[in-house]
Design a protein around this motif. Structure first.
Motif, PDB file in Angstrom:
ATOM      1  N   ALA A 194     -47.162  10.736  23.484  1.00 44.67           N
ATOM      2  CA  ALA A 194     -48.343  10.179  23.714  1.00 44.67           C
ATOM      3  C   ALA A 194     -49.534  11.364  23.643  1.00 44.67           C
ATOM      4  CB  ALA A 194     -48.431   9.335  24.958  1.00 44.67           C
ATOM      5  N   VAL A 195     -50.312  11.284  22.460  1.00 44.48           N
ATOM      6  CA  VAL A 195     -51.591  12.092  22.503  1.00 44.48           C
ATOM      7  C   VAL A 195     -52.743  11.297  22.519  1.00 44.48           C
ATOM      8  CG1 VAL A 195     -50.289  13.806  21.509  1.00 44.48           C
ATOM      9  CG2 VAL A 195     -51.064  12.018  20.063  1.00 44.48           C
ATOM     10  N   ASP A 196     -54.052  11.995  22.723  1.00 38.11           N
ATOM     11  CA  ASP A 196     -55.227  11.397  22.378  1.00 38.11           C
ATOM     12  C   ASP A 196     -55.750  11.825  20.802  1.00 38.11           C
ATOM     13  OD1 ASP A 196     -56.204  14.059  22.397  1.00 38.11           O
ATOM     14  OD2 ASP A 196     -57.071  14.144  24.288  1.00 38.11           O
ATOM     15  N   ASP A 197     -56.891  11.398  20.785  1.00 39.48           N
ATOM     16  CA  ASP A 197     -57.455  11.327  19.519  1.00 39.48           C
ATOM     17  C   ASP A 197     -57.701  12.912  18.960  1.00 39.48           C
ATOM     18  OD1 ASP A 197     -59.816  12.324  21.066  1.00 39.48           O
ATOM     19  OD2 ASP A 197     -61.125  10.742  19.979  1.00 39.48           O
ATOM     20  N   ARG A 198     -57.468  13.776  20.022  1.00 39.55           N
ATOM     21  CA  ARG A 198     -57.463  15.270  19.336  1.00 39.55           C
ATOM     22  C   ARG A 198     -56.052  15.994  19.508  1.00 39.55           C
ATOM     23  NH1 ARG A 198     -62.467  14.499  21.507  1.00 39.55           N
ATOM     24  NH2 ARG A 198     -64.183  15.560  20.197  1.00 39.55           N
ATOM     25  N   SER A 199     -55.029  15.056  19.471  1.00 39.40           N
ATOM     26  CA  SER A 199     -53.507  15.638  19.350  1.00 39.40           C
ATOM     27  C   SER A 199     -53.170  16.120  20.554  1.00 39.40           C
ATOM     28  CB  SER A 199     -53.042  16.393  18.241  1.00 39.40           C
ATOM     29  OG  SER A 199     -53.469  15.509  16.946  1.00 39.40           O
ATOM     30  N   THR A 200     -53.866  15.813  21.842  1.00 43.10           N
ATOM     31  CA  THR A 200     -53.393  16.614  23.010  1.00 43.10           C
ATOM     32  C   THR A 200     -52.778  15.756  23.677  1.00 43.10           C
ATOM     33  OG1 THR A 200     -55.261  18.327  22.860  1.00 43.10           O
ATOM     34  CG2 THR A 200     -54.320  17.842  25.126  1.00 43.10           C
ATOM     35  N   SER A 201     -51.587  16.172  24.627  1.00 47.19           N
ATOM     36  CA  SER A 201     -50.928  15.140  25.473  1.00 47.19           C
ATOM     37  C   SER A 201     -51.690  15.010  26.683  1.00 47.19           C
ATOM     38  CB  SER A 201     -49.647  15.577  25.850  1.00 47.19           C
ATOM     39  OG  SER A 201     -49.570  16.854  26.672  1.00 47.19           O
ATOM     40  N   ASN A 202     -50.899  14.639  27.942  1.00 41.63           N
ATOM     41  CA  ASN A 202     -51.510  14.352  29.152  1.00 41.63           C
ATOM     42  C   ASN A 202     -51.337  15.711  29.954  1.00 41.63           C
ATOM     43  OD1 ASN A 202     -48.827  13.694  29.215  1.00 41.63           O
ATOM     44  ND2 ASN A 202     -49.136  13.905  31.489  1.00 41.63           N
ATOM     45  N   VAL A 203     -50.716  16.714  29.315  1.00 44.21           N
ATOM     46  CA  VAL A 203     -50.923  17.899  29.892  1.00 44.21           C
ATOM     47  C   VAL A 203     -51.757  18.854  28.930  1.00 44.21           C
ATOM     48  CG1 VAL A 203     -49.520  20.092  30.287  1.00 44.21           C
ATOM     49  CG2 VAL A 203     -48.535  17.909  30.616  1.00 44.21           C
ATOM     50  N   ALA A 204     -52.924  19.560  29.363  1.00 42.94           N
ATOM     51  CA  ALA A 204     -53.777  19.787  28.364  1.00 42.94           C
ATOM     52  C   ALA A 204     -53.505  21.031  27.421  1.00 42.94           C
ATOM     53  CB  ALA A 204     -55.070  20.440  29.389  1.00 42.94           C
ATOM     54  N   SER A 205     -52.330  21.695  27.867  1.00 44.02           N
ATOM     55  CA  SER A 205     -51.952  22.819  26.890  1.00 44.02           C
ATOM     56  C   SER A 205     -51.035  22.599  26.227  1.00 44.02           C
ATOM     57  CB  SER A 205     -51.404  23.901  28.004  1.00 44.02           C
ATOM     58  OG  SER A 205     -50.410  23.492  28.758  1.00 44.02           O
ATOM     59  N   ILE A 206     -50.448  21.214  25.924  1.00 46.57           N
ATOM     60  CA  ILE A 206     -49.452  20.586  25.179  1.00 46.57           C
ATOM     61  C   ILE A 206     -49.810  19.792  24.159  1.00 46.57           C
ATOM     62  CG2 ILE A 206     -46.981  19.892  25.118  1.00 46.57           C
ATOM     63  CD1 ILE A 206     -46.570  21.107  27.867  1.00 46.57           C
ATOM     64  N   HIS A 207     -49.614  20.110  23.131  1.00 46.98           N
ATOM     65  CA  HIS A 207     -50.190  19.249  22.019  1.00 46.98           C
ATOM     66  C   HIS A 207     -48.881  18.880  20.980  1.00 46.98           C
ATOM     67  CE1 HIS A 207     -53.977  21.117  23.326  1.00 46.98           C
ATOM     68  NE2 HIS A 207     -53.307  22.244  23.141  1.00 46.98           N
ATOM     69  N   ALA A 208     -49.378  17.697  20.133  1.00 48.80           N
ATOM     70  CA  ALA A 208     -48.499  17.201  19.061  1.00 48.80           C
ATOM     71  C   ALA A 208     -49.151  16.674  18.046  1.00 48.80           C
ATOM     72  CB  ALA A 208     -47.325  16.111  19.880  1.00 48.80           C
ATOM     73  N   VAL A 209     -48.365  16.869  16.538  1.00 45.89           N
ATOM     74  CA  VAL A 209     -48.896  16.281  15.735  1.00 45.89           C
ATOM     75  C   VAL A 209     -47.700  15.711  14.651  1.00 45.89           C
ATOM     76  CG1 VAL A 209     -51.019  17.976  15.412  1.00 45.89           C
ATOM     77  CG2 VAL A 209     -48.705  18.636  14.191  1.00 45.89           C
ATOM     78  N   GLY A 210     -48.065  15.176  13.807  1.00 42.92           N
ATOM     79  CA  GLY A 210     -46.985  14.418  12.727  1.00 42.92           C
ATOM     80  C   GLY A 210     -46.083  13.410  13.441  1.00 42.92           C
ATOM     81  N   ASP A 211     -44.860  13.083  12.964  1.00 43.79           N
ATOM     82  CA  ASP A 211     -44.145  12.221  13.284  1.00 43.79           C
ATOM     83  C   ASP A 211     -43.796  12.151  14.534  1.00 43.79           C
ATOM     84  OD1 ASP A 211     -44.266  11.745  10.356  1.00 43.79           O
ATOM     85  OD2 ASP A 211     -42.166  11.583  10.001  1.00 43.79           O
ATOM     86  N   VAL A 212     -43.715  13.061  15.315  1.00 47.75           N
ATOM     87  CA  VAL A 212     -43.248  13.187  16.907  1.00 47.75           C
ATOM     88  C   VAL A 212     -44.113  12.392  17.534  1.00 47.75           C
ATOM     89  CG1 VAL A 212     -44.508  15.180  17.640  1.00 47.75           C
ATOM     90  CG2 VAL A 212     -42.348  14.630  18.639  1.00 47.75           C
ATOM     91  N   THR A 213     -45.497  12.112  16.968  1.00 46.70           N
ATOM     92  CA  THR A 213     -46.371  11.311  17.582  1.00 46.70           C
ATOM     93  C   THR A 213     -46.351   9.664  17.433  1.00 46.70           C
ATOM     94  OG1 THR A 213     -48.288  11.507  16.169  1.00 46.70           O
ATOM     95  CG2 THR A 213     -48.041  13.280  17.777  1.00 46.70           C
ATOM     96  N   ASN A 214     -45.519   9.305  16.492  1.00 41.62           N
ATOM     97  CA  ASN A 214     -45.284   8.176  15.683  1.00 41.62           C
ATOM     98  C   ASN A 214     -46.646   7.480  15.624  1.00 41.62           C
ATOM     99  OD1 ASN A 214     -43.587   6.061  15.000  1.00 41.62           O
ATOM    100  ND2 ASN A 214     -43.358   5.098  17.064  1.00 41.62           N
ATOM    101  N   ARG A 215     -47.459   8.180  15.125  1.00 45.66           N
ATOM    102  CA  ARG A 215     -49.040   7.387  14.787  1.00 45.66           C
ATOM    103  C   ARG A 215     -48.825   6.898  13.486  1.00 45.66           C
ATOM    104  NH1 ARG A 215     -53.202  11.915  16.873  1.00 45.66           N
ATOM    105  NH2 ARG A 215     -51.622  13.329  16.351  1.00 45.66           N
ATOM    106  N   ILE A 216     -49.061   7.598  12.291  1.00 49.79           N
ATOM    107  CA  ILE A 216     -48.720   7.471  11.033  1.00 49.79           C
ATOM    108  C   ILE A 216     -47.966   8.545  10.443  1.00 49.79           C
ATOM    109  CG2 ILE A 216     -49.864   7.025   8.790  1.00 49.79           C
ATOM    110  CD1 ILE A 216     -52.276   5.960   9.741  1.00 49.79           C
ATOM    111  N   ASN A 217     -46.668   8.037  10.115  1.00 43.67           N
ATOM    112  CA  ASN A 217     -45.676   8.913   9.812  1.00 43.67           C
ATOM    113  C   ASN A 217     -45.476   9.255   8.289  1.00 43.67           C
ATOM    114  OD1 ASN A 217     -45.159   8.752  12.482  1.00 43.67           O
ATOM    115  ND2 ASN A 217     -43.469   7.255  12.078  1.00 43.67           N
ATOM    116  N   LEU A 218     -46.585  10.055   7.980  1.00 41.57           N
ATOM    117  CA  LEU A 218     -46.635  10.492   6.556  1.00 41.57           C
ATOM    118  C   LEU A 218     -47.054  12.083   6.399  1.00 41.57           C
ATOM    119  CD1 LEU A 218     -48.961   7.643   5.086  1.00 41.57           C
ATOM    120  CD2 LEU A 218     -46.431   8.119   4.902  1.00 41.57           C
ATOM    121  N   THR A 219     -46.520  12.680   5.535  1.00 44.42           N
ATOM    122  CA  THR A 219     -46.688  14.200   5.388  1.00 44.42           C
ATOM    123  C   THR A 219     -48.400  14.486   5.472  1.00 44.42           C
ATOM    124  OG1 THR A 219     -44.713  14.665   4.563  1.00 44.42           O
ATOM    125  CG2 THR A 219     -46.227  16.323   4.104  1.00 44.42           C
ATOM    126  N   PRO A 220     -49.028  14.118   4.735  1.00 41.72           N
ATOM    127  CA  PRO A 220     -50.429  14.485   4.337  1.00 41.72           C
ATOM    128  C   PRO A 220     -51.322  14.249   5.967  1.00 41.72           C
ATOM    129  CG  PRO A 220     -49.911  13.216   2.598  1.00 41.72           C
ATOM    130  CD  PRO A 220     -48.678  13.121   3.570  1.00 41.72           C
TER     131      PRO A 220
END
Length: 458
Positions: free
Chosen positions: A286-312
């Motif tokens: 779960a990330v915010d609109d800047r791809s940051t999780s609830n732990v400020a130093s840990i971020h996530a992008v791409g399919d692992v966030t299950n937002r829009i699962n497309l390469t671009p």
């Protein structure tokens, strides 16, 4: 506190590699860990190899159409091992290019599995620990099998289908989403006897209804046997073959069964929960609109966030995050009006709202629809149809959705997406001169609405 690196990226797929390269370009010390192959799902066992197989499958139609244009073509013969070898060569080239990009940017690559120990610490599978100011999870997603049933271990997923040692003459495809549809279509055109089963009553849930109906008909014309409301309940080995028992009481014998019932974020065993990172019900970070999780130093992008699962989208998210963390950028990605495609034959290209979605958003909706036989079929033969659709907010005249079922629909929808993103109106489309003779000219020549919807008074 001193750290071993500024950014540690778990996963060398499209999003992770882009973030690593951009961060390194901003002067950050970057480490990337990848336990499999550099390139991620898209390059290794997703978009790229699939599109190569799709190209291969379309030659069958070209050979069949050639006689109508005066060509004499010897009976064609397809060789699966030759295609697999060629595909592997291209994947190796792209993977090497990804490696070179990391090296040129100055990012270090460690070919080991990495897990999160705490908000700033990672452990490599070799036992070493590394501290990082920021951690980026870019591990993508993996095929998600259905509820387990006897013999499921005999089936394959989209991870394995690219490297089958022998071509499956009889193929069962389980699922009705875009991955299932694409493989069912391409293997049918390569010469396999394909049966596709799914729980739903039509393919491609979530796509526009006219596109769903049109592609369902095209799959039938391609030779795919569609069985709705049915799923396998048992697989049994019968020598080299596989006997599939279905929930509707039927059974069939096939050479391979491809289970393509969705994908799940690849977060299991990464140590994220122990570090306090929140995951959603699907296991996505779960990330915010800047791809940051609830732990400020840990971020996530791409399919692992299950937002829009497309390469671009993963690439854009990775770049935005790196710019934000190390270059002063805002870090926010606009996920609205993202174009997508289904690489069946013909393709579906879509951007914006479906007709049904638009009806929920606007007081009045105008729908413009064209359904015609493509020009190539007039001499080449065949019953393939092209369908083009504009969905318009009648109040503002803004085009809020474009949907295309056609050869090269993906190429057309990329350009249409620019107009949608800019807020183009139907009048803007009408004012654009048609390019003749093309299929795409229909997008600017449709005049009278085919359907008009008005929201019922409350």
């Amino acid at each position: 506190m001193a750290f071993d690196c500024d950014l540690f990226v778990i996963g060398a797929g499209s999003g992770g590699v882009r973030a690593a390269r951009v961060a390194a370009g901003h002067g950050a010390k970057v480490v990337v860990a990848e336990a499999f192959r550099v390139g991620g799902t898209c390059v290794i066992r997703g978009c790229v190899p699939k599109k190569l197989l799709v190209y291969a499958s379309r030659f069958a139609d070209d050979f069949a159409a050639a006689a109508g244009f005066g060509w004499t073509v010897e009976p064609p013969r397809f060789d699966w091992p030759t295609l697999v070898d060629a595909k592997n060569g291209e994947i190796a080239r792209l993977s090497a290019a990804y490696r070179a990009g990391l090296d040129q940017a100055g990012a270090a690559l460690i070919e080991e599995r990495a897990t999160v120990v705490d908000r700033h610490t990672l452990r490599l599978s070799g036992g070493r620990t590394i501290s990082a100011r920021h951690i980026l999870v870019a591990t993508g997603a993996r095929p998600e099998p259905p509820a387990r049933f006897p013999g499921l271990e005999f089936a394959i997923t989209s991870n394995e289908i690219f490297d089958l040692p022998a071509f499956p003459r009889r193929l069962l495809v389980v699922g009705g989403g875009y991955i299932a549809v694409e493989f069912a279509c391409l293997f049918a055109k390569l010469g396999a006897e394909v049966t596709q089963v799914m729980r739903a009553d039509n393919v491609l849930r979530g796509f526009d209804e006219d596109m769903r109906a049109g592609l369902r008909d095209e799959l039938g014309r391609a030779g795919v046997r569609l069985r709705f409301g049915a799923l396998p309940t048992r697989f049994e080995r019968r020598g080299e073959a596989l006997l599939a028992t279905l929930s509707d009481g039927g059974a069939l014998t096939v050479d391979q069964a491809l289970v393509a019932t969705g994908r799940r974020p690849n977060t299991a065993g990464l140590g994220l929960e122990a570090a306090g990172v929140a995951l959603d019900a699907a296991g996505a970070v779960a990330v915010d609109d800047r791809s940051t999780s609830n732990v400020a130093s840990i971020h996530a992008v791409g399919d692992v966030t299950n937002r829009i699962n497309l390469t671009p989208v993963a690439i854009r998210e990775g770049q935005a995050l790196a710019d934000h963390l190390f270059g002063g950028g805002k870090g926010v990605v606009d996920h609205r009006d993202v174009a997508s495609a289904v690489f069946a034959t013909p393709e579906i290209g879509a951007v914006g709202l479906t007709e049904a979605e638009a009806q929920q958003c606007f007081e009045a909706v105008d729908v413009y629809l064209a359904n015609f036989r493509p020009m190539k079929a007039t001499l080449g033969g065949g019953a393939e149809r092209t369908i083009m659709k504009l969905v318009v907010d009648a109040g503002s005249d803004r085009v809020v959705g474009v949907h295309i079922l056609a050869r090269e629909a993906a190429e057309m929808i990329q350009v249409a997406a620019i107009a949608i993103k800019m807020g183009a109106t139907k009048a803007d489309f009408d004012a654009t001169m048609a390019l003749h003779p093309t299929a795409a000219e229909e997008l600017v020549t449709m005049k009278a609405p085919t359907r008009r919807h008005r929201r019922a008074a409350s």
